[in-house]
Enzyme design. Structure first.
Site, PDB file in Angstrom:
ATOM      1  N   GLY A  11       0.841  -1.202   0.000  1.00  0.00           N
ATOM      2  CA  GLY A  11       0.000   0.000   0.000  1.00  0.00           C
ATOM      3  C   GLY A  11       0.872   1.246   0.000  1.00  0.00           C
ATOM      4  O   GLY A  11       1.855   1.311   0.729  1.00  0.00           O
ATOM      5  N   ALA A  22      15.432  10.930  -1.547  1.00  0.00           N
ATOM      6  CA  ALA A  22      16.621  10.905  -0.681  1.00  0.00           C
ATOM      7  C   ALA A  22      17.559   9.764  -1.071  1.00  0.00           C
ATOM      8  O   ALA A  22      18.783   9.947  -1.104  1.00  0.00           O
ATOM      9  CB  ALA A  22      16.196  10.776   0.779  1.00  0.00           C
ATOM     10  N   VAL A  24      17.855   8.411  -4.050  1.00  0.00           N
ATOM     11  CA  VAL A  24      18.476   8.729  -5.348  1.00  0.00           C
ATOM     12  C   VAL A  24      19.589   9.762  -5.156  1.00  0.00           C
ATOM     13  O   VAL A  24      20.721   9.572  -5.621  1.00  0.00           O
ATOM     14  CB  VAL A  24      17.407   9.247  -6.348  1.00  0.00           C
ATOM     15  CG1 VAL A  24      18.062   9.820  -7.602  1.00  0.00           C
ATOM     16  CG2 VAL A  24      16.438   8.115  -6.710  1.00  0.00           C
ATOM     17  N   ASP A 127      -0.177   1.798   8.406  1.00  0.00           N
ATOM     18  CA  ASP A 127      -0.676   0.921   9.479  1.00  0.00           C
ATOM     19  C   ASP A 127       0.163   1.038  10.758  1.00  0.00           C
ATOM     20  O   ASP A 127      -0.308   0.691  11.837  1.00  0.00           O
ATOM     21  CB  ASP A 127      -0.670  -0.549   9.027  1.00  0.00           C
ATOM     22  CG  ASP A 127      -1.562  -0.776   7.824  1.00  0.00           C
ATOM     23  OD1 ASP A 127      -2.433   0.077   7.575  1.00  0.00           O
ATOM     24  OD2 ASP A 127      -1.385  -1.795   7.132  1.00  0.00           O
TER      25      ASP A 127
HETATM   26  O1  F6P Z   1      -1.216  -1.698   4.460  1.00  0.00           O
HETATM   27  C1  F6P Z   1      -1.811  -0.497   4.095  1.00  0.00           C
HETATM   28  C2  F6P Z   1      -3.283  -0.696   3.829  1.00  0.00           C
HETATM   29  O2  F6P Z   1      -3.828   0.543   3.444  1.00  0.00           O
HETATM   30  C3  F6P Z   1      -4.082  -1.308   4.973  1.00  0.00           C
HETATM   31  O3  F6P Z   1      -4.424  -0.371   5.952  1.00  0.00           O
HETATM   32  C4  F6P Z   1      -5.265  -1.864   4.249  1.00  0.00           C
HETATM   33  O4  F6P Z   1      -5.906  -2.893   4.986  1.00  0.00           O
HETATM   34  C5  F6P Z   1      -4.641  -2.381   2.988  1.00  0.00           C
HETATM   35  O5  F6P Z   1      -3.469  -1.613   2.780  1.00  0.00           O
HETATM   36  C6  F6P Z   1      -5.491  -2.289   1.765  1.00  0.00           C
HETATM   37  O6  F6P Z   1      -4.809  -2.953   0.748  1.00  0.00           O
HETATM   38  P1  F6P Z   1      -5.076  -2.776  -0.791  1.00  0.00           P
HETATM   39  O7  F6P Z   1      -4.499  -1.444  -1.197  1.00  0.00           O
HETATM   40  O8  F6P Z   1      -4.347  -3.893  -1.433  1.00  0.00           O
HETATM   41  O9  F6P Z   1      -6.556  -2.829  -0.995  1.00  0.00           O
END
Ligand code: F6P
Length: 323
Positions: A11, A22, A24, A127
């Site tokens: 994500g 930074a 690079v 997260d």
């Molecule tokens: O790990 C970051 C995050 O945004 C989590 O909070 C969420 O559960 C997950 O990614 C969502 O994943 P995706 O972008 O694959 O739907």
């Protein structure tokens, strides 16, 4: 002359661009070539790499998302996928890799380093659940976004004497919810790590009204057994006993898409520079994170093997502060 690669994976998180910049520029400062791998580990498997000069990373420090693109790569989870990735690195004569990402990404980084390839990870996930760092890139900005929503919802909650539940991200952990709940002045915080009885929750909200509060704000982690939708269902089914209405707001991806604030730009820049410094020292197989206010390295083997515990002091504060 050394050639390194940098990729963003999983994500996206506000501040990833500042970290790329930074890596690079500090890499170039060491006299190295730096290649950007596009779309995370998928790009590594498919051979999507481009040389990055100092100007290529100009004007990105203030931008959210990642200029390299990101992806979740099921193929990289397989041994065959990882061998293809190593082949790409060999084809481009890349000698070391910087992986900017969260838990899954750092597990991938560890897998590559176990295959003998030098990798340095940079902690980046909204997260905030990565072992080896007190805070990851993107958390501060995601919290600010959640707080804008919580503050606004409190206004309308007060007008209507309603309870509101705001669901924040965090996958299967409650780090983001706990911090957002404390900073947002929530009456109750629901996290996966702590079992929640919705009846206790209803009692707590009723008692908040009895103590003269005009609203009740719950912050709920998406991974909790009683997430926003489950709570809504429970409160609707027990309307008579509970005695008030619950409205829910699921923040979702909006938390990931903001422009990085000052904290994330600085953190990402320090982490990017520290990744290069680690490679200069010949240190790899480590994660760059922040521990007790200092940039620090933790072995990727430890990062992969451990779960970051919730901050017990913050948890204890929730009830005290909700008076
Ligand atoms: O790990 C970051 C995050 O945004 C989590 O909070 C969420 O559960 C997950 O990614 C969502 O994943 P995706 O972008 O694959 O739907």
């Amino acid at each position: 002359m050394k050639r390194i690669g940098v990729l963003t994976s999983g994500g996206d998180a506000p501040g990833m661009n500042a970290a790329i910049r930074a890596v690079v520029r500090t890499g170039i400062g060491e006299g190295w070539d730096v290649y950007g791998i596009q779309h995370g580990y998928s790009g590594l498997i498919n051979g999507d790499a481009v040389p990055l000069g100092a100007r290529d990373v100009g004007g990105i420090i203030q931008r959210g998302g990642t200029m390299l693109g990101s992806a979740r790569s099921p193929e990289f989870m397989t041994e065959e996928g990882r061998h293809k990735a190593l082949q790409t690195l060999g084809n481009y004569q890349i000698e070391a890799l910087v992986v900017i990402g969260g838990n899954g990404s750092q597990k991938g980084a560890y897998a590559l380093s176990q295959m003998g390839f030098p990798v340095v990870g940079i902690a980046s996930t909204i997260d905030n659940d990565l072992y080896g760092t007190d805070i990851s890139i993107g958390v501060d900005t995601a919290l600010d976004i959640a707080l804008v929503a919580i503050d606004r919802l409190k206004v309308t909650a007060s007008s209507h004497h309603r309870a509101f539940a705001v669901e924040v991200m965090g996958r299967d952990t409650g780090h983001l919810a706990l911090a957002a709940g404390i900073a947002g002045g929530a009456e109750y915080i629901v996290v996966p790590e702590v079992e929640t009885d919705p009846e206790d929750l209803a009692t707590a909200i009723r008692s908040a009204y009895d103590r003269g509060k005009t609203h009740a704000m719950l912050v709920v982690a998406e991974g909790a057994r009683y997430n926003a939708e489950e709570l809504e269902r429970y409160f609707a089914e027990h309307r008579a006993q509970v005695g008030f209405e619950l409205r829910i707001t699921i923040l979702g991806y909006v938390q990931r898409g903001g422009a990085p604030g000052a904290h994330d730009r600085l953190l990402a820049t320090r982490f990017g520079a520290a990744a290069t410094e680690a490679l200069v020292r010949g240190e790899h197989g480590v994660l760059i994170g922040l521990l007790c206010g200092e940039v620090a390295t933790t072995l990727l083997s430890e990062v992969a093997a451990n779960k970051k515990p919730l901050d017990q002091e913050l948890l204890d504060l929730v009830n005290v502060l909700a008076r």
